[in-house]
Design a protein around this motif. Structure first.
Motif, PDB file in Angstrom:
ATOM      1  N   ARG A 157       0.829  -1.203   0.000  1.00 31.12           N
ATOM      2  CA  ARG A 157       0.000   0.000   0.000  1.00 31.12           C
ATOM      3  C   ARG A 157       0.865   1.255   0.000  1.00 31.12           C
ATOM      4  N   GLU A 158       1.921   1.251   0.808  1.00 29.97           N
ATOM      5  CA  GLU A 158       2.819   2.406   0.834  1.00 29.97           C
ATOM      6  C   GLU A 158       3.482   2.610  -0.523  1.00 29.97           C
ATOM      7  N   GLN A 159       3.873   1.481  -1.162  1.00 30.38           N
ATOM      8  CA  GLN A 159       4.476   1.597  -2.486  1.00 30.38           C
ATOM      9  C   GLN A 159       3.480   2.179  -3.494  1.00 30.38           C
ATOM     10  N   ILE A 160       2.218   1.732  -3.421  1.00 33.20           N
ATOM     11  CA  ILE A 160       1.201   2.256  -4.345  1.00 33.20           C
ATOM     12  C   ILE A 160       0.973   3.746  -4.094  1.00 33.20           C
ATOM     13  N   GLU A 161       0.908   4.161  -2.813  1.00 33.14           N
ATOM     14  CA  GLU A 161       0.722   5.574  -2.500  1.00 33.14           C
ATOM     15  C   GLU A 161       1.897   6.408  -2.996  1.00 33.14           C
ATOM     16  N   ASN A 162       3.115   5.896  -2.824  1.00 32.38           N
ATOM     17  CA  ASN A 162       4.287   6.619  -3.334  1.00 32.38           C
ATOM     18  C   ASN A 162       4.240   6.740  -4.850  1.00 32.38           C
ATOM     19  N   SER A 163       3.833   5.669  -5.522  1.00 31.46           N
ATOM     20  CA  SER A 163       3.729   5.713  -6.980  1.00 31.46           C
ATOM     21  C   SER A 163       2.656   6.712  -7.419  1.00 31.46           C
ATOM     22  N   ARG A 164       1.535   6.752  -6.685  1.00 29.96           N
ATOM     23  CA  ARG A 164       0.477   7.701  -7.023  1.00 29.96           C
ATOM     24  C   ARG A 164       0.946   9.140  -6.835  1.00 29.96           C
ATOM     25  N   ASN A 165       1.668   9.399  -5.745  1.00 29.35           N
ATOM     26  CA  ASN A 165       2.200  10.750  -5.528  1.00 29.35           C
ATOM     27  C   ASN A 165       3.183  11.136  -6.622  1.00 29.35           C
ATOM     28  N   THR A 166       3.999  10.160  -7.018  1.00 28.39           N
ATOM     29  CA  THR A 166       4.946  10.433  -8.105  1.00 28.39           C
ATOM     30  C   THR A 166       4.217  10.754  -9.398  1.00 28.39           C
ATOM     31  N   LEU A 167       3.125  10.027  -9.676  1.00 29.56           N
ATOM     32  CA  LEU A 167       2.343  10.295 -10.885  1.00 29.56           C
ATOM     33  C   LEU A 167       1.695  11.680 -10.826  1.00 29.56           C
ATOM     34  N   TYR A 168       1.174  12.061  -9.630  1.00 31.54           N
ATOM     35  CA  TYR A 168       0.604  13.391  -9.498  1.00 31.54           C
ATOM     36  C   TYR A 168       1.651  14.461  -9.765  1.00 31.54           C
ATOM     37  N   THR A 169       2.860  14.284  -9.230  1.00 28.82           N
ATOM     38  CA  THR A 169       3.943  15.247  -9.445  1.00 28.82           C
ATOM     39  C   THR A 169       4.321  15.327 -10.922  1.00 28.82           C
ATOM     40  N   ALA A 170       4.416  14.141 -11.549  1.00 27.47           N
ATOM     41  CA  ALA A 170       4.755  14.114 -12.974  1.00 27.47           C
ATOM     42  C   ALA A 170       3.655  14.776 -13.804  1.00 27.47           C
ATOM     43  N   ASP A 171       2.390  14.541 -13.432  1.00 27.99           N
ATOM     44  CA  ASP A 171       1.278  15.144 -14.159  1.00 27.99           C
ATOM     45  C   ASP A 171       1.310  16.669 -14.045  1.00 27.99           C
ATOM     46  N   SER A 172       1.619  17.180 -12.837  1.00 31.16           N
ATOM     47  CA  SER A 172       1.722  18.635 -12.653  1.00 31.16           C
ATOM     48  C   SER A 172       2.864  19.202 -13.493  1.00 31.16           C
ATOM     49  N   ALA A 173       3.989  18.496 -13.509  1.00 33.60           N
ATOM     50  CA  ALA A 173       5.125  18.962 -14.301  1.00 33.60           C
ATOM     51  C   ALA A 173       4.784  18.978 -15.786  1.00 33.60           C
ATOM     52  N   ILE A 174       4.043  17.960 -16.232  1.00 32.06           N
ATOM     53  CA  ILE A 174       3.658  17.909 -17.640  1.00 32.06           C
ATOM     54  C   ILE A 174       2.719  19.058 -17.984  1.00 32.06           C
ATOM     55  N   ASP A 175       1.791  19.367 -17.052  1.00 36.01           N
ATOM     56  CA  ASP A 175       0.874  20.493 -17.298  1.00 36.01           C
ATOM     57  C   ASP A 175       1.649  21.810 -17.414  1.00 36.01           C
ATOM     58  N   ARG A 176       2.606  22.010 -16.510  1.00 34.82           N
ATOM     59  CA  ARG A 176       3.407  23.238 -16.583  1.00 34.82           C
ATOM     60  C   ARG A 176       4.205  23.292 -17.879  1.00 34.82           C
TER      61      ARG A 176
ATOM     62  N   SER B 299       3.446  21.869 -20.683  1.00 34.99           N
ATOM     63  CA  SER B 299       2.526  22.090 -21.790  1.00 34.99           C
ATOM     64  C   SER B 299       2.145  23.573 -21.892  1.00 34.99           C
ATOM     65  N   GLY B 300       1.886  24.209 -20.726  1.00 38.02           N
ATOM     66  CA  GLY B 300       1.573  25.637 -20.745  1.00 38.02           C
ATOM     67  C   GLY B 300       2.725  26.460 -21.282  1.00 38.02           C
ATOM     68  N   THR B 301       3.946  26.112 -20.881  1.00 34.98           N
ATOM     69  CA  THR B 301       5.131  26.844 -21.369  1.00 34.98           C
ATOM     70  C   THR B 301       5.272  26.698 -22.877  1.00 34.98           C
ATOM     71  N   LEU B 302       5.061  25.475 -23.379  1.00 37.75           N
ATOM     72  CA  LEU B 302       5.169  25.257 -24.820  1.00 37.75           C
ATOM     73  C   LEU B 302       4.119  26.057 -25.587  1.00 37.75           C
ATOM     74  N   LYS B 303       2.878  26.121 -25.038  1.00 33.50           N
ATOM     75  CA  LYS B 303       1.835  26.896 -25.710  1.00 33.50           C
ATOM     76  C   LYS B 303       2.199  28.374 -25.767  1.00 33.50           C
ATOM     77  N   LYS B 304       2.752  28.918 -24.671  1.00 32.86           N
ATOM     78  CA  LYS B 304       3.184  30.316 -24.673  1.00 32.86           C
ATOM     79  C   LYS B 304       4.289  30.545 -25.704  1.00 32.86           C
ATOM     80  N   MET B 305       5.254  29.638 -25.776  1.00 28.80           N
ATOM     81  CA  MET B 305       6.341  29.771 -26.740  1.00 28.80           C
ATOM     82  C   MET B 305       5.805  29.738 -28.168  1.00 28.80           C
ATOM     83  N   ILE B 306       4.800  28.876 -28.435  1.00 28.22           N
ATOM     84  CA  ILE B 306       4.235  28.797 -29.782  1.00 28.22           C
ATOM     85  C   ILE B 306       3.512  30.100 -30.143  1.00 28.22           C
ATOM     86  N   ARG B 307       2.750  30.643 -29.141  1.00 25.18           N
ATOM     87  CA  ARG B 307       2.065  31.910 -29.415  1.00 25.18           C
ATOM     88  C   ARG B 307       3.064  33.019 -29.709  1.00 25.18           C
TER      89      ARG B 307
END
Length: 242
Positions: free
Chosen positions: A184-203, A205-213
């Motif tokens: 369970r602890e391993q799954i929670e750590n993996s989920r937190n890592t995925l949330y962090t990676a998802d936030s980084a990907i969103d940021r 993506s926003g940076t790339l959109k600004k650069m394209i504009r």
């Protein structure tokens, strides 16, 4: 004198066979044998088994799983540890045979005791209950007490075995719970890592959109400047030649 493990094993096995040959005719006696003679035979077997049990105790042999065990069998178990692996299998087979014989005659002894106790009980009911101070008299309660003690010992052994199984089950359950907690602890750590990676990907993506504009804006500005320059050059050339 040869004290090799195989020689000692053979010696103890021979002693055990002699012990079995001594008690066998007394346990496998004629079913029609008179009650007095049958009781006397069982008393002799009991004394021999008690003596064997005392010999095992003096040898400091642990035997929690049975009420008595031949010291020869116990010594055979000790000596077999020193026998080479290449020939140990045949000696292990002989040891298993000796244990099976011992268990069989132990059960036969208890069954004979129970049968004699039942016979005494039925005879006392038929002829009127009486007791005697003589522990070996025909109407003695000793046989019935022995049968009851045997039943109590069997029940105690079953309770001990159930308790042991319960403890093993509890240990296994605790180990399973610990493994589940770790997973369970391993799954929670993996989920937190995925949330962090998802936030980084969103940021990202926003940076790339600004650069394209900004790139499109720069292209439009560059195209406008080029258009103005071309028009100015065209005007200058026209005025020059006109």
């Amino acid at each position: 004198m040869n004290n090799s493990p195989t020689t000692l094993f053979d010696s103890y096995e021979q002693d055990f066979q002699q012990f079995i040959e001594t008690i066998r005719p007394k346990l496998e006696g004629n079913a029609e044998e008179p009650a007095d003679q049958r009781k006397a035979s069982l008393r002799r077997v009991e004394m021999e088994l008690d003596e064997a049990d005392e010999m095992a105790s003096r040898s400091q042999i642990d035997c929690d799983s049975c009420s008595f065990i031949g010291p020869q069998v116990s010594q055979m178990e000790i000596e077999i540890q020193g026998i080479p692996q290449s020939i140990r299998a045949q000696y292990q087979s002989r040891l298993r045979t000796a244990k099976a014989d011992l268990a069989r005659y132990k059960k036969l002894f208890k069954d004979s005791q129970a049968q004699v106790a039942r016979s005494d009980l039925f005879s006392s009911k038929a002829g009127g209950f009486s007791s005697s101070d003589d522990p070996y008299s025909d109407n003695s309660d000793r046989s019935r007490l022995l049968a009851g003690t045997s039943l109590l010992e069997d029940g105690s052994k079953r309770l001990q075995e159930s308790h042991r199984i319960a403890l093993e089950t509890e240990d296994q359950g605790a180990e399973i719970l610990m493994n589940l907690r770790t997973q369970r602890e391993q799954i929670e750590n993996s989920r937190n890592t995925l949330y962090t990676a998802d936030s980084a990907i969103d940021r990202a993506s926003g940076t790339l959109k600004k650069m394209i504009r900004r790139m499109y804006q720069q292209r439009l500005v560059t195209a406008a400047i080029i258009t103005v320059l071309v028009l100015l050059i065209g005007v200058i050339v026209w005025e020059k030649f006109s």
